[in-house]
Design a protein around this motif. Structure first.
Motif, short mmCIF file in Angstrom:
data_model
loop_
_atom_site.label_atom_id
_atom_site.label_comp_id
_atom_site.label_asym_id
_atom_site.label_seq_id
_atom_site.Cartn_x
_atom_site.Cartn_y
_atom_site.Cartn_z
N LYS A 198 0.85 -1.19 0.00
CA LYS A 198 0.00 0.00 0.00
C LYS A 198 0.89 1.24 0.00
CE LYS A 198 -4.10 1.77 2.41
NZ LYS A 198 -5.04 1.47 1.32
N ASN A 199 0.69 2.12 -0.95
CA ASN A 199 1.54 3.30 -1.11
C ASN A 199 1.33 4.29 0.03
OD1 ASN A 199 2.45 6.01 -2.20
ND2 ASN A 199 2.99 4.69 -3.92
N GLN A 217 6.90 15.07 -2.78
CA GLN A 217 6.01 15.44 -3.87
C GLN A 217 6.16 14.50 -5.06
OE1 GLN A 217 3.48 17.66 -4.06
NE2 GLN A 217 3.82 17.83 -1.85
N THR A 218 7.37 14.01 -5.30
CA THR A 218 7.58 13.06 -6.40
C THR A 218 6.76 11.79 -6.17
OG1 THR A 218 9.81 13.90 -6.79
CG2 THR A 218 9.29 11.73 -7.68
N LEU A 219 6.76 11.30 -4.93
CA LEU A 219 5.99 10.11 -4.60
C LEU A 219 4.49 10.35 -4.81
CD1 LEU A 219 5.83 7.25 -3.26
CD2 LEU A 219 5.59 8.45 -1.08
N ILE A 220 4.02 11.50 -4.36
CA ILE A 220 2.59 11.82 -4.46
C ILE A 220 2.17 11.93 -5.92
CG2 ILE A 220 0.85 13.57 -3.96
CD1 ILE A 220 2.51 14.24 -1.41
N GLN A 221 2.95 12.64 -6.71
CA GLN A 221 2.60 12.82 -8.12
C GLN A 221 2.68 11.50 -8.89
OE1 GLN A 221 1.26 15.59 -9.25
NE2 GLN A 221 1.53 16.43 -7.18
N ASP A 260 0.35 6.76 -11.58
CA ASP A 260 0.49 5.30 -11.67
C ASP A 260 0.35 4.69 -10.28
OD1 ASP A 260 1.03 2.69 -12.27
OD2 ASP A 260 3.09 3.00 -12.88
N PRO A 261 -0.88 4.48 -9.80
CA PRO A 261 -1.09 3.98 -8.44
C PRO A 261 -0.48 2.61 -8.18
CG PRO A 261 -3.13 4.83 -9.39
CD PRO A 261 -2.14 4.74 -10.51
N LYS A 262 -0.22 1.84 -9.22
CA LYS A 262 0.31 0.49 -9.03
C LYS A 262 1.84 0.45 -9.00
CE LYS A 262 -3.75 -1.43 -9.00
NZ LYS A 262 -4.30 -2.00 -7.75
N SER A 318 -8.50 -0.49 -3.83
CA SER A 318 -8.91 0.18 -5.06
C SER A 318 -8.23 1.54 -5.17
CB SER A 318 -10.43 0.35 -5.08
OG SER A 318 -10.82 1.08 -6.23
N THR A 319 -7.99 1.95 -6.41
CA THR A 319 -7.43 3.29 -6.66
C THR A 319 -8.42 4.19 -7.38
OG1 THR A 319 -6.46 2.49 -8.74
CG2 THR A 319 -5.07 2.39 -6.77
#
Length: 601
Positions: free
Chosen positions: A172-173, A257-261, A266-268, A308-309
């Motif tokens: 999970k991100n 911010q890089t992680l969030i964007q 690409d949520p996966k 779910s994303t």
């Protein structure tokens, strides 16, 4: 002649493939050439030599002579599988995120040994006519098992529920935690724990050096603590995030911010480094070290649409969690998180090939005055210092909410993860930098005296619950900067100054450790070559050391003594090497932990 050419072709493909097995630890400079020759040489030999011969051979044997050989059939099927798996690995790859890549890798690895065995039996060579040699040939098939046995020694991570590996979806991100835990997320996002892998330039250089020196599989030893998501999804290396053909500068990006964007696009995509779930789904840990913890990402109660994303489903999931968060709290909290052995699972570190300890922070704490469970007033766990807010040298409980709309707590454990490395987190957040420097300044005190024409300087480890310095102390610099002047301002003694290149001048008093190889030569960056401890001048918790310096007998009193206890997270020579790969990296500043000036008549 044709048969000899076929055999030589298969032998070339097999031997060049064997050279790529990581257990052989062939230097990278050779591996990259062998990999090219194996990949494209095999394609050439297969298309122009092996396939034409096999077509004619099968046609002659099956259709004309009506002969069918079991070993020949096994050879043909295995060879076809090797071709397919090899093409998959070459043109699609095995990046760890897809099960097909892992299947292709295993088919290619094990199939090559089966291929050689079936070929020997099919040719009915003299080797298989001797029983003992038959046994040896069959045992060759199990050689590749050693590559995985070696891999398992490099990390002590255990996965619960008989799980052999995780997949991207299991991780999970951390960006999903931000909405409900914004302040905790922000603290973690700029911390060193967040930037342990792909966004840490020092780590990336060392992991790459580890492969060049010890082979690709050796990266797993580093990744067990620095990049658990990659290890448990069977990735073989830490990779940079790439935006098209550009690598974003990881040094100054604030609040992740890089992680969030990236998550939005690409949520996966697998999050690398030490994520929220990497710590909060540890179910048990011990002090062995080298990632000696147990993870459970699969056996947990999930709310509806938790994985779910899709925006609507995500909203519903958050609403359900907020409506009844008890289960959510239980699955991400564990009493072990407050225990020092939890931290020890990574903050104890030993060499997998020799067992020699390179980091023993937990062991040092265990022997310290702070490990005193019978006296709660004196006892301190790791989190009591490293996850507490500090101001003016005092630990101050931070009251507030760790969750939006949550209960007010009297003491929220901070996620700055304050420690010696103020530098990298400080590039992103001055609060993080300030917290770590505040902690550093509580670590030691100085005392001065002159007796019998000798300058006596005492350094006491008064605040750290471990040796000073600890962690990767072979890359830490804690030293005395000393200046003694006489009545007329003439310098009588000078030590601990930086030279023009930024390195500490020779013969200075430095508190650290130095690793040596088997011949007694310093190992430098390649600390995994450690065989002999050449030096260890670190100061144990609660202990005082004293340094003595002879003064001129004809010194013109009064004398003025100025002493600084300085700290630098990385030596200049280490930073200079890393800056070759990361030119934007600034030099770590020198932090004065304590300073003292005193006159003597």
């Amino acid at each position: 002649m044709k048969l000899l050419l076929i055999n030589l072709s298969v032998l070339f493909m097999f031997i060049s493939g064997v050279f790529l097995i990581d257990i052989l630890s062939i230097p990278w400079s050779f591996i990259r050439i062998i990999e090219f020759l194996h990949s494209f040489g095999s394609i050439f030999l297969t298309i122009f030599i092996i396939f034409p011969f096999l077509f004619l051979h099968i046609k002659s044997s099956w259709y004309h002579s009506k002969r069918k050989s079991l070993s020949g059939t096994l050879f043909g099927i295995t060879f076809l599988l090797l071709v397919c798996s090899g093409l998959y690995l070459l043109f699609i790859g095995n990046r760890g995120g897809e099960i097909f890549g892992e299947i292709a890798y295993n088919i290619h690895l094990y199939g090559s040994f089966i291929l050689i065995t079936s070929l020997l039996f099919h040719l009915k060579t003299w080797i298989i006519k001797v029983p003992i040699l038959q046994a040896i040939v069959l045992l060759i098939v199990f050689i590749p098992l050693q590559t995985y046995a070696y891999s398992h020694k490099l990390t002590n991570i255990k996965l619960e529920n008989d799980v052999s590996r995780y997949h991207n979806n299991d991780w999970k991100n951390s960006a999903t935690c931000k909405k409900c835990h914004p302040e905790i997320f922000k603290q973690w996002a700029n911390s060193n724990h967040r930037h342990m892998a792909d966004s840490n330039p020092y780590y990336m250089v060392l992991e790459n050096l580890a492969e060049m020196d010890k082979g690709k599989e050796f990266r797993q030893w580093c990744m067990g603590c620095h990049n658990p998501s990659a290890v448990t999804t069977k990735q073989r290396e830490t990779t940079h995030f790439m935006h098209e053909n550009i690598m974003p500068d990881p040094l100054f990006v604030k609040d992740s911010q890089t992680l969030i964007q990236t998550y939005k696009k690409d949520p996966k995509r697998l999050e690398q480094g030490v994520s929220c779930i990497a710590c909060h789904r540890i179910t048990d840990a011990n002090a062995t070290g080298n990632s000696s913890y147990t993870l459970d990402l699969t056996k947990r109660k999930k709310y509806l649409f938790e994985d779910s994303t899709a925006p609507t489903k995500t909203w519903i999931n958050n609403a359900l969690i907020n409506a009844k968060p008890t289960t959510h709290k239980q699955k991400y909290l564990n009493p072990v998180y407050k225990k020092s052995r939890y931290c020890a699972s990574c903050h104890n570190e030993f060499l997998p090939h020799s067992g020699k300890k390179v980091v023993s922070t937990y062991d040092q704490w265990e022997k310290s005055p702070y490990n005193n469970p019978n006296d709660p007033k004196k006892h301190k766990e790791c989190v009591d210092c490293h996850m507490s807010y500090i101001k003016d040298g005092k630990y101050i409980a931070q009251s507030g909410r760790s969750t939006v709309g949550g209960k007010i707590k009297k003491d929220i454990k901070t996620h700055y993860f304050t420690g010696g490395n103020h530098f990298l987190s400080g590039l992103k957040s001055k609060v993080h930098q300030q917290q770590s420097i505040e902690l550093l300044k509580t670590a030691a005190i100085l005392d001065l005296n002159i007796s019998h024409n000798k300058l006596l300087i005492g350094v006491t480890n008064s605040g750290a619950g471990h040796k000073l310095p600890t962690g990767a102390a072979d890359f830490r610099e804690l030293w005395l900067d000393i200046t003694v002047t006489d009545k007329n301002g003439h310098t009588l003694l000078s030590s601990g100054k930086l030279d023009k290149n930024g390195n500490i001048e020779p013969n200075s008093i430095i508190y650290n450790k130095v690793f040596g190889d088997k011949d007694g030569n310093p190992v430098g960056l390649l600390f995994w070559r450690y065989e002999k401890l050449l030096k260890d001048t670190r100061i144990p918790a609660g202990k005082r050391v004293q340094e003595k310096f002879a003064l001129p007998k004809d010194a013109n009193y009064p004398l003025t003594v100025k002493v600084k206890l300085n700290f630098r997270i990385y030596p200049q020579w280490v930073t200079d090497i890393v800056k070759v790969a990361y030119p934007a990296l600034p030099d770590p500043p020198v932090i004065t932990i304590k300073e003292m000036e005193k006159s003597f008549d």
